[in-house]
Design a protein around this motif. Structure first.
Motif, PDB file in Angstrom:
ATOM      1  N   ASP A  26       0.838  -1.203   0.000  1.00 51.23           N
ATOM      2  CA  ASP A  26       0.000   0.000   0.000  1.00 51.23           C
ATOM      3  C   ASP A  26       0.872   1.252   0.000  1.00 51.23           C
ATOM      4  N   ARG A  27       1.893   1.257   0.833  1.00 53.14           N
ATOM      5  CA  ARG A  27       2.788   2.418   0.894  1.00 53.14           C
ATOM      6  C   ARG A  27       3.530   2.595  -0.437  1.00 53.14           C
ATOM      7  N   PHE A  28       3.938   1.489  -1.042  1.00 50.87           N
ATOM      8  CA  PHE A  28       4.615   1.528  -2.332  1.00 50.87           C
ATOM      9  C   PHE A  28       3.699   2.125  -3.399  1.00 50.87           C
ATOM     10  N   LEU A  29       2.427   1.716  -3.414  1.00 49.07           N
ATOM     11  CA  LEU A  29       1.479   2.255  -4.399  1.00 49.07           C
ATOM     12  C   LEU A  29       1.333   3.765  -4.272  1.00 49.07           C
ATOM     13  N   VAL A  30       1.185   4.242  -3.044  1.00 47.22           N
ATOM     14  CA  VAL A  30       1.046   5.690  -2.826  1.00 47.22           C
ATOM     15  C   VAL A  30       2.315   6.411  -3.272  1.00 47.22           C
ATOM     16  N   GLU A  31       3.457   5.869  -2.890  1.00 43.78           N
ATOM     17  CA  GLU A  31       4.730   6.508  -3.266  1.00 43.78           C
ATOM     18  C   GLU A  31       4.880   6.565  -4.782  1.00 43.78           C
ATOM     19  N   GLN A  32       4.553   5.471  -5.472  1.00 45.28           N
ATOM     20  CA  GLN A  32       4.662   5.455  -6.930  1.00 45.28           C
ATOM     21  C   GLN A  32       3.717   6.470  -7.567  1.00 45.28           C
ATOM     22  N   ALA A  33       2.497   6.573  -7.048  1.00 47.85           N
ATOM     23  CA  ALA A  33       1.547   7.541  -7.592  1.00 47.85           C
ATOM     24  C   ALA A  33       2.063   8.964  -7.391  1.00 47.85           C
ATOM     25  N   VAL A  34       2.621   9.243  -6.223  1.00 44.52           N
ATOM     26  CA  VAL A  34       3.162  10.581  -5.940  1.00 44.52           C
ATOM     27  C   VAL A  34       4.326  10.895  -6.876  1.00 44.52           C
ATOM     28  N   LEU A  35       5.248   9.957  -7.036  1.00 46.93           N
ATOM     29  CA  LEU A  35       6.397  10.207  -7.916  1.00 46.93           C
ATOM     30  C   LEU A  35       5.952  10.352  -9.369  1.00 46.93           C
ATOM     31  N   HIS A  36       4.958   9.581  -9.781  1.00 44.74           N
ATOM     32  CA  HIS A  36       4.426   9.706 -11.140  1.00 44.74           C
ATOM     33  C   HIS A  36       3.847  11.103 -11.353  1.00 44.74           C
TER      34      HIS A  36
END
Length: 123
Positions: A30-40
């Motif tokens: 879940d944390r990885f998904l949020v981080e990836q969305a933010v970086l995208h």
């Protein structure tokens, strides 16, 4: 002399503790998904809000996205722009939420991850 908490204060404190406990139970994924969305969004948009992230992410549970955003802010990966927009989430009744931007540190992290993906794909 210590002030006693009212019944309402005790219940609110218990509810807050339960919510925080639920947030900490989320997986690394879940944390990885949020981080990836933010970086995208940081690479594609000068500024963005959680309204846009919620469109991309699966349901993460109450409070998790805000906690993850706060963690990224504390880590210096994102910064508040000082601007606000109305929330599109129905249960918030349009209250104002922050516009965010990815910092130079966040952009470096995004570039490093992109380069690692390219190297891995080429191998």
């Amino acid at each position: 002399m210590t002030r006693r908490l009212s019944v309402a204060e005790r219940l609110a404190s218990t509810e807050k503790d339960t919510l925080l406990d639920d947030i900490t139970k989320h997986s690394e994924w879940d944390r990885f998904l949020v981080e990836q969305a933010v970086l995208h969004f940081g690479e594609k948009h000068l500024e963005w809000s959680c309204n846009q992230l919620r469109e991309l992410l699966p349901e993460l549970g109450p409070g998790f996205l805000g906690a993850a955003i706060n963690s990224l802010r504390t880590a210096g990966i994102i910064a508040h722009t000082g601007r606000m927009v109305p929330s599109t989430q129905a249960n918030t009744h349009g209250h104002r939420i922050a516009l965010w931007t990815v910092t130079a540190k966040g952009r470096r992290i995004a570039a490093q991850r992109r380069a690692a993906r390219i190297r891995k794909a080429a191998a």
